[in-house]
Design a protein around this motif. Sequence first.
Motif, mmCIF file in Angstrom:
data_model
loop_
_atom_site.group_PDB
_atom_site.id
_atom_site.type_symbol
_atom_site.label_atom_id
_atom_site.label_comp_id
_atom_site.label_asym_id
_atom_site.label_seq_id
_atom_site.Cartn_x
_atom_site.Cartn_y
_atom_site.Cartn_z
ATOM 1 N N PRO A 1 0.828 -1.197 0.000
ATOM 2 C CA PRO A 1 0.000 0.000 0.000
ATOM 3 C C PRO A 1 0.872 1.260 0.000
ATOM 4 C CG PRO A 1 0.039 -0.991 2.206
ATOM 5 C CD PRO A 1 0.927 -1.832 1.326
ATOM 6 N N PHE B 1 5.722 5.090 -0.636
ATOM 7 C CA PHE B 1 5.621 3.880 0.190
ATOM 8 C C PHE B 1 6.451 4.097 1.456
ATOM 9 C CE2 PHE B 1 5.331 2.618 -4.257
ATOM 10 C CZ PHE B 1 4.182 1.854 -4.285
ATOM 11 N N GLY B 2 5.911 4.840 2.390
ATOM 12 C CA GLY B 2 6.624 5.077 3.641
ATOM 13 C C GLY B 2 8.004 5.696 3.435
ATOM 14 N N VAL C 1 -7.297 2.595 -11.616
ATOM 15 C CA VAL C 1 -8.022 3.149 -10.456
ATOM 16 C C VAL C 1 -8.324 4.637 -10.614
ATOM 17 C CG1 VAL C 1 -7.069 1.467 -8.815
ATOM 18 C CG2 VAL C 1 -5.840 3.603 -9.210
ATOM 19 N N GLN D 1 -11.439 6.494 -9.422
ATOM 20 C CA GLN D 1 -11.847 6.533 -8.011
ATOM 21 C C GLN D 1 -10.810 7.135 -7.075
ATOM 22 O OE1 GLN D 1 -12.100 2.594 -6.370
ATOM 23 N NE2 GLN D 1 -11.276 1.593 -8.157
ATOM 24 N N TYR E 1 -4.802 6.053 -0.641
ATOM 25 C CA TYR E 1 -3.905 4.899 -0.617
ATOM 26 C C TYR E 1 -4.337 3.879 -1.667
ATOM 27 C CZ TYR E 1 -1.479 6.352 3.595
ATOM 28 O OH TYR E 1 -0.698 7.034 4.487
ATOM 29 N N VAL F 1 -3.106 -0.119 -3.495
ATOM 30 C CA VAL F 1 -2.232 -1.296 -3.461
ATOM 31 C C VAL F 1 -1.524 -1.381 -4.815
ATOM 32 C CG1 VAL F 1 -2.124 -3.818 -3.333
ATOM 33 C CG2 VAL F 1 -3.645 -2.553 -1.798
ATOM 34 N N VAL F 2 -0.202 -1.442 -4.773
ATOM 35 C CA VAL F 2 0.591 -1.394 -6.005
ATOM 36 C C VAL F 2 1.329 -2.716 -6.235
ATOM 37 C CG1 VAL F 2 2.501 -0.229 -7.204
ATOM 38 C CG2 VAL F 2 0.892 1.099 -5.813
ATOM 39 N N ILE G 1 -3.522 -1.605 -8.327
ATOM 40 C CA ILE G 1 -4.560 -2.578 -8.693
ATOM 41 C C ILE G 1 -5.834 -2.400 -7.880
ATOM 42 C CG2 ILE G 1 -3.057 -4.353 -9.658
ATOM 43 C CD1 ILE G 1 -3.398 -5.806 -6.893
ATOM 44 N N SER G 2 -5.753 -1.669 -6.759
ATOM 45 C CA SER G 2 -6.997 -1.352 -6.047
ATOM 46 C C SER G 2 -6.767 -0.171 -5.126
ATOM 47 C CB SER G 2 -7.508 -2.549 -5.244
ATOM 48 O OG SER G 2 -6.631 -2.827 -4.179
ATOM 49 N N LYS G 3 -7.859 0.522 -4.822
ATOM 50 C CA LYS G 3 -7.802 1.602 -3.850
ATOM 51 C C LYS G 3 -8.000 0.989 -2.467
ATOM 52 C CE LYS G 3 -10.252 5.736 -2.434
ATOM 53 N NZ LYS G 3 -11.466 6.537 -2.563
ATOM 54 N N ASP H 1 -9.576 1.021 0.902
ATOM 55 C CA ASP H 1 -10.750 1.632 1.500
ATOM 56 C C ASP H 1 -10.399 2.017 2.937
ATOM 57 O OD1 ASP H 1 -13.191 2.093 2.800
ATOM 58 O OD2 ASP H 1 -14.253 0.763 1.430
ATOM 59 N N GLU H 2 -10.143 3.327 3.158
ATOM 60 C CA GLU H 2 -9.636 3.782 4.461
ATOM 61 C C GLU H 2 -10.632 3.516 5.570
ATOM 62 O OE1 GLU H 2 -7.269 7.044 5.211
ATOM 63 O OE2 GLU H 2 -7.074 7.655 3.120
ATOM 64 N N ALA I 1 -10.575 -0.077 6.351
ATOM 65 C CA ALA I 1 -9.334 -0.423 7.053
ATOM 66 C C ALA I 1 -9.442 -0.044 8.526
ATOM 67 C CB ALA I 1 -8.151 0.305 6.404
#
Lengths: 369, 98
Positions: free
Chosen positions: B6, B25-26, B37, B40, B46, B48-49, B55-57, B59-60, B63
């Motif tokens: 993420p 990434f941090g 994505v 949206q 954030y 996921v890479v 490949i997806s957002k 969902d904060e 999470a």
Amino acid sequence: MRYLSEYRDPALAKALLARIRSVATRRWVLMEVCGGQTHTIVKQGLDELLAGAVEMVHGPGCPVCVTPLEQIDKAHRLALRDDVIFTSFGDMLRVPGSECDLLAVKARGGTVRVVYSPLDAVELAIANPTRQVVFFAVGFETTAPANAMAVWRAKQLGVKNFSLLVSHVTVPPAMRAILDAPDNRVQGFLAAGHVCSVMGWTEYEPIAARYGVPIVVTGFEPVDLLEGIWMAIRQLEEGRAAVENQYVRSVSREGTRPAQRQIEQVFELTDRKWRGVGEIPRSGLALRPEFADFDAELRFGLESLAVDEPAECRAGEVLRGTLKPQQCPAFGARCTPEHPLGAPMVSAEGACAAYYNFRRHAEGADVAS
Amino acid sequence: MCLGNPGRILDPRDDRGLPVGTVDFGGVRREVCLAYVDEQVQPGDYVVVHVGFAISKVDEEEARRTFAILKEMSQLEELDWIGEVADRSLDEMERPLS
């Protein structure tokens, strides 16, 4: 980092472990499909913490491991050509082919470049118009959208000197093959979270229904894995077999539609051989006829290469979950990450490498010394 | 190659017709393709890479919610734990718990 550290919380892990133990009335057999999950499970010793309640069997979800030997050999032939710049994800470089690995091919004068994204390979082709740039398109549904985009992008930008050596596979046919095997012991699955981020989980619903196995879409951190295991065990104890989603923060039932559309535009289903496992019908992706110009096997006349797997490597049994890595006679002795017989010993997602790196001093010490 | 991470989108932009952006990434920053994505996501979201592709957002809200449930369960579990241990016979206590 956000959305990582929270899911590594030891207090949560401990609570979930206790909950799994209190729910399990017998020892259940679960398979985690994805090699990334195998790595976390073995590294953190989650399987040992669950011993008695759950047996974790490691699945075939390591793209490096299942890429068939003949595709590796084809990669070597291409990389040795003077006119070719061969590009690949870094983790394919140490996978043994019939004779050697890509690093050795590079040492012999082959041009091999590691790329982070397949789009980097397209840019390399643009920057080197007199060379042929070939990208090794391997992996599951997680890398398929990226590799599909590389082809689409090359076409869009009119890049003629770019092609793919394709060896794509998909997860659901492998799960069916495992469940159809007469010696199958798997009673439930943790489905690979990121494959489902792309594809959603509708494909898994008929599998859960037909075979009566719970399937839990699961993330990759220790707390994710333990929660996924808990959800699967709870279903087994209640006599249910449904698809449930642990990894809600990244996965929806429908998945990421634009990525699915791109895969469908560029690739079509094909029969595919899995290294160590054999051919699984309609388990792979191949370029559609409209994109045949970007097929390296056609461009360089490589289609008819057939080679045999080394007999001593029992990777197929490891990938199907019927053999634990340390039960293989070659493990840690004739087969090590420095001198691997098979791909699961070199890949970061390979079960043999995970056991070698994190376990050999515990239970495999006698064979590893 | 299958290990996704993420990361936070910093600056979505267009590269010759392709939606891309820098993702943090941090502390490690990478150029990432956002084509799958882009409808949206906004800067600060954030994703996921995998191999240079979002490949997806993430969902904060989901999470946070998942984590809160787990946290609550962990606290309840601590209470159950104490009760359970106190009631348990000696041979059951020998079963390793963690």
